[in-house]
Design a protein around this motif. Structure first.
Motif, PDB file in Angstrom:
ATOM      1  N   PRO A  14       0.728  -1.489   0.093  1.00  0.00           N
ATOM      2  CA  PRO A  14      -0.039  -0.303  -0.146  1.00  0.00           C
ATOM      3  C   PRO A  14       0.749   1.282   0.017  1.00  0.00           C
ATOM      4  CG  PRO A  14      -0.949  -1.633   1.651  1.00  0.00           C
ATOM      5  CD  PRO A  14       0.571  -2.172   1.100  1.00  0.00           C
ATOM      6  N   GLU A  15       2.047   1.261   0.652  1.00  0.00           N
ATOM      7  CA  GLU A  15       2.992   2.449   0.620  1.00  0.00           C
ATOM      8  C   GLU A  15       3.856   2.586  -0.655  1.00  0.00           C
ATOM      9  OE1 GLU A  15       3.191  -0.092   2.976  1.00  0.00           O
ATOM     10  OE2 GLU A  15       1.527   0.828   4.276  1.00  0.00           O
ATOM     11  N   SER A  16       3.686   1.651  -1.752  1.00  0.00           N
ATOM     12  CA  SER A  16       4.437   1.989  -3.010  1.00  0.00           C
ATOM     13  C   SER A  16       4.039   2.761  -3.854  1.00  0.00           C
ATOM     14  CB  SER A  16       4.583   0.607  -3.592  1.00  0.00           C
ATOM     15  OG  SER A  16       3.172   0.150  -4.357  1.00  0.00           O
ATOM     16  N   VAL A  21      -3.653   3.202  -5.829  1.00  0.00           N
ATOM     17  CA  VAL A  21      -4.973   2.378  -5.650  1.00  0.00           C
ATOM     18  C   VAL A  21      -5.148   1.884  -4.452  1.00  0.00           C
ATOM     19  CG1 VAL A  21      -5.184   2.062  -8.419  1.00  0.00           C
ATOM     20  CG2 VAL A  21      -3.763   0.808  -6.946  1.00  0.00           C
ATOM     21  N   HIS A  22      -4.976   2.842  -3.385  1.00  0.00           N
ATOM     22  CA  HIS A  22      -4.834   2.488  -1.961  1.00  0.00           C
ATOM     23  C   HIS A  22      -5.810   1.254  -1.693  1.00  0.00           C
ATOM     24  CE1 HIS A  22      -2.916   2.862   1.800  1.00  0.00           C
ATOM     25  NE2 HIS A  22      -3.999   3.026   2.436  1.00  0.00           N
ATOM     26  N   ARG A  74      -4.381  -2.592  -0.548  1.00  0.00           N
ATOM     27  CA  ARG A  74      -4.483  -3.066   0.627  1.00  0.00           C
ATOM     28  C   ARG A  74      -5.006  -4.615   0.805  1.00  0.00           C
ATOM     29  NH1 ARG A  74      -3.281  -1.008   5.270  1.00  0.00           N
ATOM     30  NH2 ARG A  74      -3.171   1.005   4.591  1.00  0.00           N
ATOM     31  N   VAL A  75      -6.189  -4.579  -0.053  1.00  0.00           N
ATOM     32  CA  VAL A  75      -6.813  -5.819  -0.186  1.00  0.00           C
ATOM     33  C   VAL A  75      -5.888  -6.970  -0.724  1.00  0.00           C
ATOM     34  CG1 VAL A  75      -8.656  -7.238  -1.537  1.00  0.00           C
ATOM     35  CG2 VAL A  75      -9.320  -4.742  -0.479  1.00  0.00           C
ATOM     36  N   HIS A  80       3.130  -9.529   0.385  1.00  0.00           N
ATOM     37  CA  HIS A  80       4.392  -8.846  -0.393  1.00  0.00           C
ATOM     38  C   HIS A  80       5.091 -10.042  -1.095  1.00  0.00           C
ATOM     39  CE1 HIS A  80       6.997  -6.261  -2.289  1.00  0.00           C
ATOM     40  NE2 HIS A  80       7.810  -6.632  -1.412  1.00  0.00           N
ATOM     41  N   ARG A  81       5.283  -9.927  -2.097  1.00  0.00           N
ATOM     42  CA  ARG A  81       6.119 -10.923  -3.166  1.00  0.00           C
ATOM     43  C   ARG A  81       5.443 -12.140  -2.929  1.00  0.00           C
ATOM     44  NH1 ARG A  81      12.350  -9.186  -2.985  1.00  0.00           N
ATOM     45  NH2 ARG A  81      11.953  -7.197  -3.442  1.00  0.00           N
TER      46      ARG A  81
END
Length: 180
Positions: A51-53, A59-60, A64-65, A72-73
């Motif tokens: 979400p912070e990228s 598309v916050h 997050r979803v 991540h990854r």
């Protein structure tokens, strides 16, 4: 890697592929621009699971979803996701703008693959065989210590490795064979 390094590599690959593939007197600039823009988008897209990228902030809620479902990854950082999204993009764009679908789908896939290669040079690596849990690294570019300087050095090295052969094939080979 950070968004700036991914975007720089994506832009370099997209511009060089666009120049190489769409060269000639009857080429429209829209194809070059489409492949370059799609490559840039593809180079940022795998980090939608953060979400912070750069792309995650755009598309916050969706980011997050995706992060909650895959982490991540996970799936989003896999070749399987890259191929499926690229094909979907290619088919969708082909129906709306005939003639640009393959350029956009191919550019997106190239940028996405570049992102995965760059992330393979980090300590965390990439799960190239997702859903298997093993993370792969590029041995000679991987280092345990992460730094912004190292990220830029790896990005520059990858640009040389990927882009120089394209220009050799297109331009330098013509010059070399012209004098033989």
């Amino acid at each position: 890697m950070r968004g700036k390094q991914h975007l720089a590599f994506g832009a370099a690959c997209g511009l060089s592929i666009g120049i190489m593939l769409y060269d000639g007197p009857n080429v429209q600039m829209t194809q070059r621009a489409a492949i370059a823009a799609a490559c840039c988008l593809g180079s940022l897209f795998p980090d939608i699971d953060i979400p912070e990228s750069t792309i995650g902030r755009c598309v916050h809620p969706l980011s997050r979803v995706i992060n909650r479902i895959f982490g991540h990854r996970g799936f989003v950082h896999s070749p399987l996701c890259a191929i499926n999204l690229s094909l979907l993009l290619c088919v969708t764009i082909s129906r709306m703008m005939p003639g640009l679908g393959s350029a956009i789908g191919g550019g997106f896939l190239l940028g996405y693959a570049g992102h995965l290669v760059q992330d393979s040079c980090t300590a965390r690596g990439v799960r190239w065989l997702w859903p298997l849990h093993h993370c792969f690294h590029i041995p000679f570019l991987y280092a345990g210590k992460e730094s912004v300087l190292r990220y830029w050095a790896v990005t520059a090295f990858l640009c040389v490795i990927f882009i120089l052969p394209l220009f050799y094939r297109r331009y330098l080979s013509d010059i070399i064979f012209m004098y033989n």
